[in-house]
Scaffold this motif. Structure first.
Motif, short mmCIF file in Angstrom:
data_model
loop_
_atom_site.label_atom_id
_atom_site.label_comp_id
_atom_site.label_asym_id
_atom_site.label_seq_id
_atom_site.Cartn_x
_atom_site.Cartn_y
_atom_site.Cartn_z
N GLU A 328 0.83 -1.21 0.00
CA GLU A 328 0.00 0.00 0.00
C GLU A 328 0.87 1.26 0.00
N TRP A 329 1.90 1.28 0.87
CA TRP A 329 2.78 2.44 0.92
C TRP A 329 3.58 2.57 -0.39
N ALA A 330 4.06 1.47 -0.93
CA ALA A 330 4.84 1.52 -2.17
C ALA A 330 4.02 2.12 -3.30
N LEU A 331 2.79 1.65 -3.46
CA LEU A 331 1.95 2.16 -4.54
C LEU A 331 1.60 3.63 -4.31
N ALA A 332 1.38 4.02 -3.06
CA ALA A 332 1.10 5.43 -2.76
C ALA A 332 2.28 6.31 -3.16
N GLU A 333 3.49 5.88 -2.82
CA GLU A 333 4.69 6.64 -3.18
C GLU A 333 4.87 6.68 -4.70
N MET A 334 4.61 5.57 -5.35
CA MET A 334 4.82 5.48 -6.79
C MET A 334 3.80 6.31 -7.57
N LEU A 335 2.60 6.45 -7.04
CA LEU A 335 1.60 7.32 -7.69
C LEU A 335 2.04 8.77 -7.67
N ASN A 336 2.81 9.15 -6.66
CA ASN A 336 3.36 10.50 -6.60
C ASN A 336 4.64 10.65 -7.41
N GLN A 337 5.18 9.52 -7.88
CA GLN A 337 6.39 9.52 -8.71
C GLN A 337 6.10 8.69 -9.97
N PRO A 338 5.39 9.25 -10.92
CA PRO A 338 4.96 8.48 -12.11
C PRO A 338 6.09 7.77 -12.84
N GLU A 339 7.29 8.36 -12.84
CA GLU A 339 8.40 7.71 -13.54
C GLU A 339 8.80 6.41 -12.85
N THR A 340 8.71 6.39 -11.53
CA THR A 340 9.01 5.16 -10.78
C THR A 340 7.98 4.09 -11.11
N LEU A 341 6.73 4.47 -11.15
CA LEU A 341 5.65 3.53 -11.49
C LEU A 341 5.84 3.00 -12.91
N LYS A 342 6.18 3.89 -13.81
CA LYS A 342 6.37 3.50 -15.22
C LYS A 342 7.54 2.52 -15.37
N ARG A 343 8.59 2.77 -14.61
CA ARG A 343 9.78 1.89 -14.71
C ARG A 343 9.47 0.49 -14.20
N ALA A 344 8.70 0.40 -13.12
CA ALA A 344 8.34 -0.91 -12.57
C ALA A 344 7.46 -1.69 -13.55
N MET A 345 6.52 -1.00 -14.17
CA MET A 345 5.63 -1.67 -15.13
C MET A 345 6.39 -2.07 -16.39
N ALA A 346 7.35 -1.26 -16.77
CA ALA A 346 8.17 -1.61 -17.95
C ALA A 346 8.99 -2.87 -17.68
N GLU A 347 9.49 -3.00 -16.45
CA GLU A 347 10.24 -4.22 -16.11
C GLU A 347 9.34 -5.44 -16.21
N LEU A 348 8.11 -5.33 -15.72
CA LEU A 348 7.17 -6.44 -15.80
C LEU A 348 6.86 -6.79 -17.26
N ASP A 349 6.68 -5.78 -18.11
CA ASP A 349 6.40 -6.04 -19.53
C ASP A 349 7.59 -6.71 -20.20
N ARG A 350 8.80 -6.33 -19.79
CA ARG A 350 10.00 -6.90 -20.40
C ARG A 350 10.23 -8.34 -19.94
N VAL A 351 10.06 -8.60 -18.65
CA VAL A 351 10.34 -9.92 -18.10
C VAL A 351 9.20 -10.90 -18.34
N VAL A 352 7.96 -10.44 -18.19
CA VAL A 352 6.79 -11.33 -18.24
C VAL A 352 6.00 -11.15 -19.52
N GLY A 353 5.83 -9.90 -19.96
CA GLY A 353 4.98 -9.62 -21.10
C GLY A 353 3.54 -9.43 -20.67
N LYS A 354 2.65 -9.35 -21.65
CA LYS A 354 1.23 -9.12 -21.39
C LYS A 354 0.36 -10.31 -21.79
N GLU A 355 0.99 -11.40 -22.20
CA GLU A 355 0.23 -12.55 -22.67
C GLU A 355 -0.05 -13.56 -21.56
#
Length: 524
Positions: A328-355
């Motif tokens: 909960e705290w991590a997501l709250a902090e990341m919503l205030n830092q969009p670049e951090t949120l974007k980087r985490a989601m990019a890692e998931l897309d690179r490692v796991v993908g969307k399929e």
């Protein structure tokens, strides 16, 4: 002659008594000069009046340490020396170099109530009962092989989480408002219920997959137990009033919360024991089955009915808080830092993908996601202190005298926010945990610069489970949904609750599905 003898005996006795008082007084005075710095205590009652005037106590202790500019402090409460530590070097002395000296637990009313009279592992003072239950946990419940055995149950609840959040936002093009605290806490509750009882709900749950009234009461009671477990109860420092005077109301609250938890758990345990005894159950499916079927060398049950019940309460309270609060705290902090949120989601897309959905086997490659979780544990721990350690003998730590029976409290925020150790210590910077060589990020810190999970003889036996649950909760929420601020909010307030370290207001965030619809089509 007899009168003279009596007089001499009386004088000698008086002299010896005064000598003893003199010795004890000056010994205490000498030892007091060698103790860690702290507020001057009153005779007999110590600093209990100050403690009662300054609630919550953990904030008072941290404020005193800040005002005195110290990283170790001693506060005498009643006749107990309470040692608070914010220095990783001193923390390592306590839990590494002198771990054996500080391997016991306090005798206190809330822990006594929660553990059914010290029948469980983590809350019991050092002794045969602790050794027995600790061995059960490490070899039979939380071992690597058992972790793999329970894998499918954890994945089932991770799938259930995705479906539950999806149901909150599937009917709107802009997404839906999700209470992240509810989703996170009940994911943790569902996981441990599934692992122990092979069921996520005590009742029927809600149609959207959310918790029913039974699960809400159960989880709320677990968090209440955690809040009052080691909450500086007056009777813990004046044992003579224990069970007679409930000056701060802690006993009443603890008994009510423990009764609420056991109301749902104990009937299931009693029924399962009956099934094993009458032969209607023969296959082990969950942790409860494991605990019930453990045998001694003569074939009799290793654990009594009450030991099973007490250990399950402890497993419950040990599992629900840390992962849910951290995410909960991590997501709250990341919503205030969009670049951090974007980087985490990019890692998931690179490692796991969307399929496909992220799985536990992917976690080792998700270093940035784990760094976000680790940074939340550092900056926003769930509890102000670790579970207290008690010294079993006099010793010296950092040139300070630590008396036998002292309660040692490692400060989670004090270690994690120590400006001497951490650059920009109050800023959320996941990058600080990444390794230059790209090696795996561990949520734990072996150097005790932060305290995500405790270490040593009394360390958390469930580090693997806790790390896995936290990482999967974070990864599934980030992979499955695009997260944004609510429409009327420009910034998430990051203020702590007055009485604890939770986010002052539960995190509400706008979630929108970002994967193919069929990935959310999981049966509830």
């Amino acid at each position: 002659m007899e009168a003279i003898s009596f007089t001499i005996w009386s004088l000698c006795s008086t002299f010896l008594f005064l000598a003893l008082i003199f010795f004890l007084f000056f010994r205490e005075k000498i030892n007091a000069n060698l103790l860690p710095p702290g507020p001057k205590p009153w005779p007999f009652i110590g600093c209990l009046p100050q403690m009662l005037r300054n609630k919550p106590t953990f904030r008072w202790i941290h404020k005193l340490m800040e005002e005195m500019n110290v990283e170790i402090m001693c506060i005498r409460l009643g006749n107990v020396h309470v040692i608070s530590v914010t220095s990783p070097e001193i923390a390592r002395e306590f839990l590494r170099r002198q771990d054996a000296v500080f391997a016991s637990r306090p005798v206190c009313l809330p822990a006594d109530i929660a553990s059914g009279g010290y029948l469980s592992a983590a809350l019991s003072p050092m002794g045969d009962q602790w050794k027995k239950m600790r061995k059960v946990l490490t070899s039979e419940v939380l071992s690597t092989s058992r972790h793999h055995w329970l894998h499918d149950k954890r994945v089932e609840e991770a799938d259930h989480l995705i479906r539950f959040v999806y149901n909150q936002c599937m009917n709107s093009a802009t997404g839906g408002l999700v209470n992240v605290r509810v989703a996170a806490q009940h994911f943790c509750g569902n996981v441990i219920r599934k692992m122990i009882f092979n069921k996520r709900f005590f009742g029927k749950g809600m149609e959207d997959g959310g918790p029913g009234v039974e699960e809400e009461e159960h989880v709320n009671a677990l968090f209440t137990i955690l809040s009052y477990l080691y909450s500086f109860c007056v009777s813990d420092y004046i044992p003579c009033i224990r069970g007679i005077l409930d000056l701060d109301g802690h006993e009443k609250i603890m008994r009510k919360a423990t009764t609420s938890v056991k109301k749902y758990q104990d009937p299931l345990i009693d029924d399962r024991i009956k099934q094993w005894n009458d032969g209607t159950k023969t296959e082990k499916e969950d942790i409860l089955d494991i605990l019930i079927t453990l045998k001694q060398t003569d074939g009799t049950p290793l654990l009594s009915r009450e030991e099973v019940k007490a250990q399950i309460v402890e497993l419950m309270i040990a599992t629900v808080d840390n992962p849910s609060n951290g995410v909960e705290w991590a997501l709250a902090e990341m919503l205030n830092q969009p670049e951090t949120l974007k980087r985490a989601m990019a890692e998931l897309d690179r490692v796991v993908g969307k399929e496909r959905l992220v799985q536990e086997s992917d976690i080792s490659q998700l270093n940035y996601v784990k760094s976000c979780v680790k940074e939340a544990f550092r900056l926003h721990p769930i509890a102000p202190f670790n579970v207290p350690h008690v010294s079993i003998s006099d010793t010296t730590v950092g040139n300070f005298f630590i008396p036998k029976g002292s309660h040692v409290l490692l400060s989670r925020p004090g270690l994690g926010r120590n400006p001497r150790i951490w650059n920009e210590s109050l800023k959320f910077k996941p990058e600080r945990h990444l390794k230059d060589d790209g090696s795996k990020v561990l949520i734990t810190d072996p150097d005790l610069r932060m305290l995500s999970f405790s270490t040593g003889r009394r360390g958390c036996a469930g580090v693997t489970l806790g790390s896995t649950m936290t990482s999967m909760l974070m990864a599934r929420l980030l992979q499955g949904f695009t997260w944004n601020l609510p429409p009327t909010v420009s910034h998430i307030g990051l203020k702590e609750s007055p009485g604890d370290l939770l986010l002052a207001k539960p995190l509400l965030a706008l979630a929108k599905p970002r994967l193919a619809e069929n990935l959310y089509s999981i049966s509830l």
